[in-house]
Design an enzyme around this catalytic site. Structure first.
Site, mmCIF file in Angstrom:
data_model
loop_
_atom_site.group_PDB
_atom_site.id
_atom_site.type_symbol
_atom_site.label_atom_id
_atom_site.label_comp_id
_atom_site.label_asym_id
_atom_site.label_seq_id
_atom_site.Cartn_x
_atom_site.Cartn_y
_atom_site.Cartn_z
ATOM 1 N N ASP A 52 1.150 -0.871 -0.352
ATOM 2 C CA ASP A 52 -0.379 -0.149 -0.061
ATOM 3 C C ASP A 52 0.689 1.227 -0.324
ATOM 4 O OD1 ASP A 52 -2.583 2.161 0.675
ATOM 5 O OD2 ASP A 52 -3.393 0.039 0.953
ATOM 6 N N TYR B 49 -13.772 8.768 -11.904
ATOM 7 C CA TYR B 49 -13.241 7.274 -10.607
ATOM 8 C C TYR B 49 -14.370 6.057 -12.072
ATOM 9 C CZ TYR B 49 -14.536 3.740 -7.629
ATOM 10 O OH TYR B 49 -14.913 2.440 -7.863
ATOM 11 N N LYS C 225 -11.906 3.559 -13.744
ATOM 12 C CA LYS C 225 -12.694 2.020 -14.119
ATOM 13 C C LYS C 225 -13.014 1.582 -15.330
ATOM 14 C CE LYS C 225 -11.923 1.916 -9.344
ATOM 15 N NZ LYS C 225 -10.937 0.084 -9.294
HETATM 16 P P1 NAD Z 1 -9.895 0.944 0.666
HETATM 17 O O1 NAD Z 1 -9.675 2.754 -0.004
HETATM 18 O O2 NAD Z 1 -10.140 1.276 1.432
HETATM 19 O O3 NAD Z 1 -8.959 0.415 -0.398
HETATM 20 C C1 NAD Z 1 -8.149 0.798 -1.315
HETATM 21 C C2 NAD Z 1 -6.419 1.610 -0.900
HETATM 22 O O4 NAD Z 1 -5.988 1.620 -2.326
HETATM 23 C C3 NAD Z 1 -6.256 2.413 0.086
HETATM 24 O O5 NAD Z 1 -5.823 0.605 0.692
HETATM 25 C C4 NAD Z 1 -5.274 2.804 0.042
HETATM 26 O O6 NAD Z 1 -4.288 3.407 0.816
HETATM 27 C C5 NAD Z 1 -4.746 2.351 -1.668
HETATM 28 N N1 NAD Z 1 -3.650 3.366 -2.278
HETATM 29 C C6 NAD Z 1 -4.900 4.097 -2.125
HETATM 30 N N2 NAD Z 1 -3.932 4.912 -3.575
HETATM 31 C C7 NAD Z 1 -2.750 4.331 -4.278
HETATM 32 C C8 NAD Z 1 -1.469 4.418 -4.379
HETATM 33 N N3 NAD Z 1 -1.169 5.490 -5.348
HETATM 34 N N4 NAD Z 1 -0.497 3.205 -4.218
HETATM 35 C C9 NAD Z 1 -0.687 2.507 -3.977
HETATM 36 N N5 NAD Z 1 -2.126 2.000 -3.523
HETATM 37 C C10 NAD Z 1 -3.148 3.178 -2.843
HETATM 38 O O7 NAD Z 1 -11.349 0.952 0.216
HETATM 39 P P2 NAD Z 1 -12.030 -0.717 -0.961
HETATM 40 O O8 NAD Z 1 -13.792 -0.315 -1.076
HETATM 41 O O9 NAD Z 1 -11.375 -1.681 0.378
HETATM 42 O O10 NAD Z 1 -11.476 -0.416 -2.850
HETATM 43 C C11 NAD Z 1 -10.720 -1.576 -2.701
HETATM 44 C C12 NAD Z 1 -10.924 -1.546 -4.307
HETATM 45 O O11 NAD Z 1 -12.290 -1.730 -5.098
HETATM 46 C C13 NAD Z 1 -10.654 -0.394 -5.503
HETATM 47 O O12 NAD Z 1 -9.672 -0.202 -6.285
HETATM 48 C C14 NAD Z 1 -12.125 0.303 -5.401
HETATM 49 O O13 NAD Z 1 -11.968 1.387 -6.430
HETATM 50 C C15 NAD Z 1 -12.431 -0.554 -5.628
HETATM 51 N N6 NAD Z 1 -14.053 -0.895 -5.441
HETATM 52 C C16 NAD Z 1 -15.093 -1.091 -3.812
HETATM 53 C C17 NAD Z 1 -16.163 -0.851 -3.820
HETATM 54 C C18 NAD Z 1 -16.635 -0.862 -2.843
HETATM 55 O O14 NAD Z 1 -18.340 -0.246 -2.596
HETATM 56 N N7 NAD Z 1 -16.015 -0.461 -1.590
HETATM 57 C C19 NAD Z 1 -17.723 -0.865 -5.319
HETATM 58 C C20 NAD Z 1 -16.117 -0.970 -6.614
HETATM 59 C C21 NAD Z 1 -14.827 -0.878 -6.347
#
Ligand code: NAD
Length: 283
Positions: free
Chosen positions: A39, A171, A175
Site C-alpha cells: 500500500d 472514477y 474504471k
Molecule cells: P480502500 O480505500 O480500503 O482500498 C483502496 C486502497 O488503495 C487503500 O488501502 C489505499 O491506501 C490504496 N491506495 C490508494 N492510492 C494508492 C497508491 N497511489 N498506491 C498504492 N495504494 C494506493 O477501499 P476498498 O473499498 O477496499 O476498495 C478496493 C478497490 O475496490 C478499489 O479499487 C475500489 O475502487 C474498488 N471498489 C470498491 C467498491 C466498494 O463498494 N467498496 C466498489 C467498487 C469498486
C-alpha cells in the site's frame, strides 16, 4: 485441497485492515499462496480529507496472515510511481522468486463533484491511481509471469465503469479504462498462458464505501442507515456486499478453476441493475 499452493500473489492497496485488498490477500494466503501485501505510505496532500496511506495497518495485515500460518511480506509502494512499482516487484521477486498472481486493487476517488466543479487535480489523481497504477503494475509483473510459464491478473474495476456514478466522473472513466486495458492485455498475453480478468464490485461495505455513503446521505439529507435500506431495496439479493464476496471471486480468477477464462468481467453486486428498480413487470 488448497488451490494456490506454491503460488506467489501480489495484492495492491491491501494495507487497510477492513478493505477489500486485505481480505483478498488473506483469502489467497488461506489457499496456500505466499502474498505480498502493499500500500502507499503517505496521504494525498492535495486531498487532506481523503484517507489513504496505512503505515501501521499494513504491518498488521501481514502479521495477521503470518500468525495464521500463512506467508506475507509487507512492502510500501505508490502504484502511480514507476520507480516505486519497479522496486516493489523487484523486492517481491527477491523474496519469493516470482509473481504468479497480480491483483490490481489499489483505488481512489478523491474530490467527487458535479462536472462544473470537478478539478483537474482530482481528475488526474484518480486516473493515476486507478488506471495508470494498474498499467504500471501489470507492465512490471508480466515479464516474471512469462518467465514462469503463465499467470493470473485480476483487475478490480467497479460497477461505475459500466453504469457511471453520480459526481464520480474520473472514477467511472478510470474504471472503464481498466476494463479496456483488461481486454487488450488478455489478447496479448493469452499465448503466454497469462489470464487477465476483471471484477466490477457494486456496493461493498468498506471504510471507503462508508465515506461515500456518508457523503451521499449528506447530499440527500437522509441518514446513512436510510440510504443503506434504499440500496438494499434496489438490490435483488437484498443487502450490501462484503469484502469476502469480492475475495471469493478473486480466488476463482486466481485459481486453476478459471484456466480457460480470459478477458472476462464479473459483476459482484447482488444482482443490482437486473430488471428495474421499481419492481413493476417491465416487459
Ligand atoms: P480502500 O480505500 O480500503 O482500498 C483502496 C486502497 O488503495 C487503500 O488501502 C489505499 O491506501 C490504496 N491506495 C490508494 N492510492 C494508492 C497508491 N497511489 N498506491 C498504492 N495504494 C494506493 O477501499 P476498498 O473499498 O477496499 O476498495 C478496493 C478497490 O475496490 C478499489 O479499487 C475500489 O475502487 C474498488 N471498489 C470498491 C467498491 C466498494 O463498494 N467498496 C466498489 C467498487 C469498486
Amino acid at each position: 485441497m488448497k488451490k494456490l499452493i506454491g503460488k506467489v500473489a501480489l495484492v495492491t492497496g491491501s494495507g487497510r485492515k477492513e478493505g477489500i485488498g486485505a481480505v483478498v490477500a488473506a483469502r489467497l494466503a488461506e489457499e496456500g499462496a505466499a502474498v505480498v501485501v502493499t500500500d502507499i505510505d503517505s496521504t494525498f496532500p492535495e486531498f487532506p480529507q481523503y484517507k489513504v496511506g496505512v503505515s501501521e495497518e499494513l504491518a498488521e495485515v501481514a502479521a495477521t496472515i503470518n500468525d495464521k500460518g500463512g506467508r506475507a511480506l509487507p512492502l510500501f509502494a505508490d502504484v502511480t510511481d514507476p520507480t516505486s512499482v519497479e522496486r516493489l516487484v523487484r523486492e517481491a521477486i527477491g523474496e519469493f522468486g516470482r509473481v504468479d498472481i497480480l491483483v490490481n486493487n489499489a483505488g481512489a476517488s478523491p474530490g467527487p463533484a458535479p462536472l462544473a466543479q470537478f478539478t483537474l487535480a482530482a481528475w488526474e489523481k484518480t486516473l493515476a491511481v486507478n488506471l495508470t497504477g494498474t498499467f504500471l503494475c501489470c507492465r512490471e509483473v508480466v515479464p516474471s509471469m512469462i518467465d514462469g510459464g503463465g499467470g493470473k491478473i485480476i483487475n478490480i474495476s467497479s460497477r461505475a465503469a459500466r453504469n457511471g456514478a453520480l459526481w464520480m466522473h474520473a472514477y467511472s472513466a478510470s474504471k472503464a479504462g481498466v476494463l479496456g486495458l483488461t481486454k487488450s492485455m488478455a489478447l496479448e498475453l493469452a499465448p503466454f498462458k497469462i489470464c487477465v480478468n476483471a471484477l466490477c464490485p457494486g456496493d461493498i461495505q468498506t471504510e471507503l464505501k462508508q465515506w461515500g455513503l456518508e457523503m451521499e446521505a449528506g447530499v440527500k439529507g437522509i441518514t446513512v442507515e436510510a440510504l443503506k435500506e434504499e440500496i438494499a431495496r434496489v438490490t435483488p439479493l437484498g443487502c450490501l456486499g462484503q469484502p469476502a464476496d469480492v475475495a471469493a471471486a478473486v480466488l476463482f480468477f486466481a485459481s486453476p478453476d478459471s484456466d480457460y477464462l480470459t478477458g472476462e468481467v464479473i459483476n459482484i453486486s447482488g444482482g443490482f441493475g437486473l430488471g428495474n428498480a421499481t419492481g413493476h413487470l417491465g416487459f
